[in-house]
Scaffold this active site. Structure first.
Site, PDB file in Angstrom:
ATOM      1  N   LYS A  11     -14.099 -11.909   2.188  1.00 44.93           N
ATOM      2  CA  LYS A  11     -13.514 -11.555   3.490  1.00 44.93           C
ATOM      3  C   LYS A  11     -14.158 -10.298   4.090  1.00 44.93           C
ATOM      4  O   LYS A  11     -14.854  -9.548   3.397  1.00 44.93           O
ATOM      5  CB  LYS A  11     -12.001 -11.377   3.309  1.00 44.93           C
ATOM      6  CG  LYS A  11     -11.276 -12.677   2.918  1.00 44.93           C
ATOM      7  CD  LYS A  11      -9.760 -12.471   2.875  1.00 44.93           C
ATOM      8  CE  LYS A  11      -9.040 -13.771   2.521  1.00 44.93           C
ATOM      9  NZ  LYS A  11      -7.556 -13.605   2.521  1.00 44.93           N
ATOM     10  N   TYR A  51      -7.000 -21.308   9.090  1.00 43.94           N
ATOM     11  CA  TYR A  51      -5.699 -20.929   8.525  1.00 43.94           C
ATOM     12  C   TYR A  51      -4.529 -21.579   9.273  1.00 43.94           C
ATOM     13  O   TYR A  51      -3.405 -21.049   9.241  1.00 43.94           O
ATOM     14  CB  TYR A  51      -5.555 -19.402   8.524  1.00 43.94           C
ATOM     15  CG  TYR A  51      -6.215 -18.715   7.336  1.00 43.94           C
ATOM     16  CD1 TYR A  51      -5.738 -18.908   6.026  1.00 43.94           C
ATOM     17  CD2 TYR A  51      -7.293 -17.862   7.502  1.00 43.94           C
ATOM     18  CE1 TYR A  51      -6.321 -18.275   4.945  1.00 43.94           C
ATOM     19  CE2 TYR A  51      -7.889 -17.211   6.410  1.00 43.94           C
ATOM     20  CZ  TYR A  51      -7.392 -17.431   5.139  1.00 43.94           C
ATOM     21  OH  TYR A  51      -7.968 -16.790   4.063  1.00 43.94           O
ATOM     22  N   PHE A  59       2.685 -13.285   9.958  1.00 45.20           N
ATOM     23  CA  PHE A  59       1.429 -12.554   9.740  1.00 45.20           C
ATOM     24  C   PHE A  59       0.209 -13.266  10.341  1.00 45.20           C
ATOM     25  O   PHE A  59      -0.907 -12.754  10.262  1.00 45.20           O
ATOM     26  CB  PHE A  59       1.216 -12.303   8.239  1.00 45.20           C
ATOM     27  CG  PHE A  59       1.200 -13.555   7.385  1.00 45.20           C
ATOM     28  CD1 PHE A  59       0.070 -14.350   7.300  1.00 45.20           C
ATOM     29  CD2 PHE A  59       2.331 -13.923   6.659  1.00 45.20           C
ATOM     30  CE1 PHE A  59       0.048 -15.493   6.503  1.00 45.20           C
ATOM     31  CE2 PHE A  59       2.330 -15.071   5.868  1.00 45.20           C
ATOM     32  CZ  PHE A  59       1.171 -15.861   5.792  1.00 45.20           C
ATOM     33  N   ARG A 104      -9.065  -9.329  -6.876  1.00 40.72           N
ATOM     34  CA  ARG A 104      -8.146  -8.630  -5.967  1.00 40.72           C
ATOM     35  C   ARG A 104      -7.622  -7.339  -6.583  1.00 40.72           C
ATOM     36  O   ARG A 104      -7.393  -6.359  -5.861  1.00 40.72           O
ATOM     37  CB  ARG A 104      -7.027  -9.575  -5.539  1.00 40.72           C
ATOM     38  CG  ARG A 104      -7.510 -10.543  -4.445  1.00 40.72           C
ATOM     39  CD  ARG A 104      -6.552 -11.661  -4.198  1.00 40.72           C
ATOM     40  NE  ARG A 104      -6.807 -12.377  -2.948  1.00 40.72           N
ATOM     41  CZ  ARG A 104      -6.237 -13.547  -2.645  1.00 40.72           C
ATOM     42  NH1 ARG A 104      -5.388 -14.116  -3.478  1.00 40.72           N
ATOM     43  NH2 ARG A 104      -6.519 -14.152  -1.502  1.00 40.72           N
ATOM     44  N   ASN A 114      -7.375  -8.614   1.526  1.00 38.33           N
ATOM     45  CA  ASN A 114      -7.378  -8.904   0.092  1.00 38.33           C
ATOM     46  C   ASN A 114      -8.666  -9.545  -0.447  1.00 38.33           C
ATOM     47  O   ASN A 114      -8.645 -10.303  -1.404  1.00 38.33           O
ATOM     48  CB  ASN A 114      -6.117  -9.691  -0.302  1.00 38.33           C
ATOM     49  CG  ASN A 114      -6.009 -11.008   0.415  1.00 38.33           C
ATOM     50  OD1 ASN A 114      -6.876 -11.364   1.194  1.00 38.33           O
ATOM     51  ND2 ASN A 114      -4.953 -11.751   0.141  1.00 38.33           N
ATOM     52  N   HIS A 117     -10.901 -15.322  -0.274  1.00 39.44           N
ATOM     53  CA  HIS A 117     -10.103 -16.541  -0.091  1.00 39.44           C
ATOM     54  C   HIS A 117     -10.582 -17.578  -1.090  1.00 39.44           C
ATOM     55  O   HIS A 117     -11.789 -17.650  -1.381  1.00 39.44           O
ATOM     56  CB  HIS A 117     -10.281 -17.114   1.321  1.00 39.44           C
ATOM     57  CG  HIS A 117      -9.844 -18.560   1.412  1.00 39.44           C
ATOM     58  ND1 HIS A 117      -8.532 -18.926   1.585  1.00 39.44           N
ATOM     59  CD2 HIS A 117     -10.540 -19.714   1.271  1.00 39.44           C
ATOM     60  CE1 HIS A 117      -8.446 -20.251   1.562  1.00 39.44           C
ATOM     61  NE2 HIS A 117      -9.656 -20.752   1.375  1.00 39.44           N
ATOM     62  N   GLU A 128     -11.790 -27.745   3.289  1.00 39.34           N
ATOM     63  CA  GLU A 128     -12.375 -26.436   3.599  1.00 39.34           C
ATOM     64  C   GLU A 128     -13.890 -26.441   3.412  1.00 39.34           C
ATOM     65  O   GLU A 128     -14.613 -25.796   4.167  1.00 39.34           O
ATOM     66  CB  GLU A 128     -11.722 -25.358   2.721  1.00 39.34           C
ATOM     67  CG  GLU A 128     -10.263 -25.126   3.096  1.00 39.34           C
ATOM     68  CD  GLU A 128      -9.558 -24.097   2.222  1.00 39.34           C
ATOM     69  OE1 GLU A 128      -8.378 -23.827   2.488  1.00 39.34           O
ATOM     70  OE2 GLU A 128     -10.180 -23.559   1.279  1.00 39.34           O
TER      71      GLU A 128
HETATM   72  P1  ATP Z   1      -6.113 -17.133   0.836  1.00 41.61           P
HETATM   73  O1  ATP Z   1      -5.641 -18.419   1.520  1.00 41.61           O
HETATM   74  O2  ATP Z   1      -6.696 -16.147   1.803  1.00 41.61           O
HETATM   75  O3  ATP Z   1      -6.973 -17.434  -0.354  1.00 41.61           O
HETATM   76  P2  ATP Z   1      -3.709 -17.010  -0.683  1.00 41.61           P
HETATM   77  O4  ATP Z   1      -3.912 -18.478  -0.857  1.00 41.61           O
HETATM   78  O5  ATP Z   1      -3.632 -16.157  -1.909  1.00 41.61           O
HETATM   79  O6  ATP Z   1      -4.833 -16.387   0.227  1.00 41.61           O
HETATM   80  P3  ATP Z   1      -1.810 -17.629   1.390  1.00 41.61           P
HETATM   81  O7  ATP Z   1      -0.363 -17.796   1.171  1.00 41.61           O
HETATM   82  O8  ATP Z   1      -2.655 -18.842   1.638  1.00 41.61           O
HETATM   83  O9  ATP Z   1      -2.407 -16.754   0.188  1.00 41.61           O
HETATM   84  O10 ATP Z   1      -1.965 -16.647   2.628  1.00 41.61           O
HETATM   85  C1  ATP Z   1      -3.199 -16.550   3.353  1.00 41.61           C
HETATM   86  C2  ATP Z   1      -3.466 -15.096   3.661  1.00 41.61           C
HETATM   87  O11 ATP Z   1      -2.468 -14.635   4.558  1.00 41.61           O
HETATM   88  C3  ATP Z   1      -3.386 -14.170   2.455  1.00 41.61           C
HETATM   89  O12 ATP Z   1      -4.622 -14.028   1.798  1.00 41.61           O
HETATM   90  C4  ATP Z   1      -2.933 -12.875   3.056  1.00 41.61           C
HETATM   91  O13 ATP Z   1      -4.009 -12.076   3.510  1.00 41.61           O
HETATM   92  C5  ATP Z   1      -2.125 -13.302   4.247  1.00 41.61           C
HETATM   93  N1  ATP Z   1      -0.707 -13.232   3.892  1.00 41.61           N
HETATM   94  C6  ATP Z   1       0.001 -14.089   3.138  1.00 41.61           C
HETATM   95  N2  ATP Z   1       1.280 -13.695   2.991  1.00 41.61           N
HETATM   96  C7  ATP Z   1       1.376 -12.535   3.675  1.00 41.61           C
HETATM   97  C8  ATP Z   1       2.440 -11.605   3.916  1.00 41.61           C
HETATM   98  N3  ATP Z   1       3.652 -11.800   3.418  1.00 41.61           N
HETATM   99  N4  ATP Z   1       2.156 -10.519   4.667  1.00 41.61           N
HETATM  100  C9  ATP Z   1       0.919 -10.303   5.181  1.00 41.61           C
HETATM  101  N5  ATP Z   1      -0.130 -11.143   4.990  1.00 41.61           N
HETATM  102  C10 ATP Z   1       0.098 -12.232   4.241  1.00 41.61           C
HETATM  103 MG    MG Z   2      -4.229 -19.763   0.750  1.00 35.92          MG
END
Ligand code: ATP
Ligand code: MG
Length: 148
Positions: A11, A51, A59, A104, A114, A117, A128
């Site tokens: 990211k 997304y 968020f 992370r 974070n 992805h 994807e």
């Molecule tokens: P990614 O899809 O980026 O790999 P992930 O699968 O671990 O992350 P997801 O639940 O898919 O988590 O959420 C996508 C992204 O949205 C997260 O990486 C994070 O940056 C953001 N996100 C998720 N939950 C929150 C939250 N509660 N507050 C702020 N940002 C969030």
């Molecule tokens: Mg995810």
């Protein structure tokens, strides 16, 4: 165990901090191979589409603006159990919960910045990967019929 492909994005926060090489090295040391890789900057529309599953979440606007804020490195990673293995190497979404030794835990600043992805299931991995790469852009190490 099946040979799988998964989609990884380094990211904008991690690219800006010059951590691309170290993060790729986590994947390689865990037995994953880079089968495709490109650097790009996502448009706002691309980030929204990528997304889209989160579009109703509070968020979402922040996530889209962050993901389109600077260059990213998009990769197809290939290997045994690649989808779950990549999620394990990445660590939990919130770096406060990420296990020691994960990407992370080391590189993420916060839940919304974070570092990486990773696809979360075989279905999302396929979608994807197709979002970013044509089949001919993926340089596989295994015969097509050995892929899950
Ligand atoms: P990614 O899809 O980026 O790999 P992930 O699968 O671990 O992350 P997801 O639940 O898919 O988590 O959420 C996508 C992204 O949205 C997260 O990486 C994070 O940056 C953001 N996100 C998720 N939950 C929150 C939250 N509660 N507050 C702020 N940002 C969030
Ligand atoms: Mg995810």
């Amino acid at each position: 165990m099946p040979i799988e492909r998964t989609l990884s994005i380094i990211k904008p926060d991690a690219v800006a901090k010059n951590h691309v090489g170290e993060i790729v090295s986590y994947f390689e040391k865990s037995g994953l191979r880079v089968a495709a890789m490109k650097m790009m900057r996502l448009s706002k529309a691309q980030a929204e589409q990528f997304y889209a599953v989160h579009k109703e979440r509070p968020f979402f606007p922040n996530l889209v603006s962050f993901m389109s804020s600077g260059p990213v490195v998009v990769q197809v990673l290939e290997g045994e159990n690649a989808i779950a293995l990549n999620r394990q190497i990445m660590g939990a979404t919130n770096p406060k919960d990420a296990a020691a030794g994960t990407i992370r835990a080391k590189f993420a600043e916060s839940i919304d910045h974070n570092a990486v992805h990773g696809s979360d299931s075989p279905e999302t991995a396929k979608q994807e990967i197709a979002f970013f790469f044509k089949p001919e852009d993926i340089l596989s190490y295994v015969p097509e019929n050995e892929l899950a």
